[in-house]
Design a protein around this motif. Sequence first.
Motif, PDB file in Angstrom:
ATOM      1  N   ASN A  59       0.797  -1.229   0.000  1.00  0.00           N
ATOM      2  CA  ASN A  59       0.000   0.000   0.000  1.00  0.00           C
ATOM      3  C   ASN A  59       0.827   1.276   0.000  1.00  0.00           C
ATOM      4  OD1 ASN A  59      -2.460  -1.388  -0.068  1.00  0.00           O
ATOM      5  ND2 ASN A  59      -2.485  -1.594   2.159  1.00  0.00           N
ATOM      6  N   ASP A  60       2.099   1.193  -0.427  1.00  0.00           N
ATOM      7  CA  ASP A  60       2.921   2.397  -0.530  1.00  0.00           C
ATOM      8  C   ASP A  60       3.668   2.473  -1.865  1.00  0.00           C
ATOM      9  OD1 ASP A  60       4.940   0.508  -0.225  1.00  0.00           O
ATOM     10  OD2 ASP A  60       5.909   1.531   1.454  1.00  0.00           O
ATOM     11  N   GLU A  61       3.324   1.595  -2.801  1.00  0.00           N
ATOM     12  CA  GLU A  61       4.013   1.571  -4.098  1.00  0.00           C
ATOM     13  C   GLU A  61       3.359   2.548  -5.062  1.00  0.00           C
ATOM     14  OE1 GLU A  61       4.106  -2.640  -2.382  1.00  0.00           O
ATOM     15  OE2 GLU A  61       2.562  -1.143  -2.751  1.00  0.00           O
ATOM     16  N   ILE A  62       4.200   3.326  -5.740  1.00  0.00           N
ATOM     17  CA  ILE A  62       3.718   4.246  -6.769  1.00  0.00           C
ATOM     18  C   ILE A  62       4.684   4.215  -7.944  1.00  0.00           C
ATOM     19  CG2 ILE A  62       4.812   6.306  -5.781  1.00  0.00           C
ATOM     20  CD1 ILE A  62       2.127   7.769  -6.748  1.00  0.00           C
ATOM     21  N   TYR A  63       4.129   4.249  -9.130  1.00  0.00           N
ATOM     22  CA  TYR A  63       4.889   4.198 -10.378  1.00  0.00           C
ATOM     23  C   TYR A  63       4.428   5.377 -11.227  1.00  0.00           C
ATOM     24  CZ  TYR A  63       4.969  -0.522  -8.511  1.00  0.00           C
ATOM     25  OH  TYR A  63       5.091  -1.603  -7.671  1.00  0.00           O
ATOM     26  N   THR A  64       5.292   6.348 -11.412  1.00  0.00           N
ATOM     27  CA  THR A  64       4.931   7.520 -12.199  1.00  0.00           C
ATOM     28  C   THR A  64       5.551   7.385 -13.577  1.00  0.00           C
ATOM     29  OG1 THR A  64       4.869   8.833 -10.176  1.00  0.00           O
ATOM     30  CG2 THR A  64       4.900  10.034 -12.273  1.00  0.00           C
ATOM     31  N   LEU A  65       4.703   7.239 -14.586  1.00  0.00           N
ATOM     32  CA  LEU A  65       5.153   7.123 -15.966  1.00  0.00           C
ATOM     33  C   LEU A  65       5.238   8.514 -16.559  1.00  0.00           C
ATOM     34  CD1 LEU A  65       3.927   4.350 -15.151  1.00  0.00           C
ATOM     35  CD2 LEU A  65       3.293   4.079 -17.530  1.00  0.00           C
ATOM     36  N   LEU A  66       6.409   8.874 -17.063  1.00  0.00           N
ATOM     37  CA  LEU A  66       6.648  10.200 -17.627  1.00  0.00           C
ATOM     38  C   LEU A  66       7.088  10.056 -19.071  1.00  0.00           C
ATOM     39  CD1 LEU A  66       8.755  11.552 -14.629  1.00  0.00           C
ATOM     40  CD2 LEU A  66       6.362  12.084 -15.125  1.00  0.00           C
ATOM     41  N   LEU A  67       6.250  10.485 -19.997  1.00  0.00           N
ATOM     42  CA  LEU A  67       6.663  10.541 -21.394  1.00  0.00           C
ATOM     43  C   LEU A  67       7.439  11.840 -21.541  1.00  0.00           C
ATOM     44  CD1 LEU A  67       6.630   9.270 -24.209  1.00  0.00           C
ATOM     45  CD2 LEU A  67       4.621  10.686 -24.691  1.00  0.00           C
ATOM     46  N   TYR A 123      10.084   7.390 -19.067  1.00  0.00           N
ATOM     47  CA  TYR A 123      10.801   7.256 -17.802  1.00  0.00           C
ATOM     48  C   TYR A 123       9.796   6.819 -16.751  1.00  0.00           C
ATOM     49  CZ  TYR A 123      13.902   8.400 -13.903  1.00  0.00           C
ATOM     50  OH  TYR A 123      14.699   8.329 -12.780  1.00  0.00           O
ATOM     51  N   VAL A 124      10.154   5.804 -15.961  1.00  0.00           N
ATOM     52  CA  VAL A 124       9.286   5.345 -14.884  1.00  0.00           C
ATOM     53  C   VAL A 124       9.980   5.648 -13.563  1.00  0.00           C
ATOM     54  CG1 VAL A 124       8.083   3.391 -13.836  1.00  0.00           C
ATOM     55  CG2 VAL A 124       8.300   3.527 -16.325  1.00  0.00           C
TER      56      VAL A 124
END
Length: 143
Positions: A59-67, A123-124
């Motif tokens: 419950n603390d994982e985050i994945y920010t996908l940046l094009l 970029y992730v």
Amino acid sequence: MGQRVYNQDLELVLADGAAAITASGVTQVGGNGAVKKMGPGRFEGVLIVDVSAIKISANDEIYTLLLQGSSAEAFSTHETLASLALGATEVRPGGAVDSVIGRYEIPFTTEQHDAVYDWLRLYVATDGTSESITLKAWIAERY
């Protein structure tokens, strides 16, 4: 996956899904960082992301996908053209629901603030407890 069908150009694949992403970095195709040249002029597209596995059990994982777009292949400077945060509801912006496997479609344009960024990469940025996400991603023309 998804209601709309997009043609896939193998030259525009940004992530091949061959390995799970467990740390922040540029996505890979064939074991190498994927950087694509779109050509001159404005391009309106859709970043297609097919997530086949995503860990959110702590419950603390985050994945920010940046094009990211740049005017140079080396990406010495770059601009974020599109972004999407996936992960657990506890850490997603605005408390969005837990992310699940499936297709995500993110529209974008290579022109921002009167500048055209003809080089693209995905970029992730990852954060959390033993984060892991597996995905395929490619660029399709918006229609």
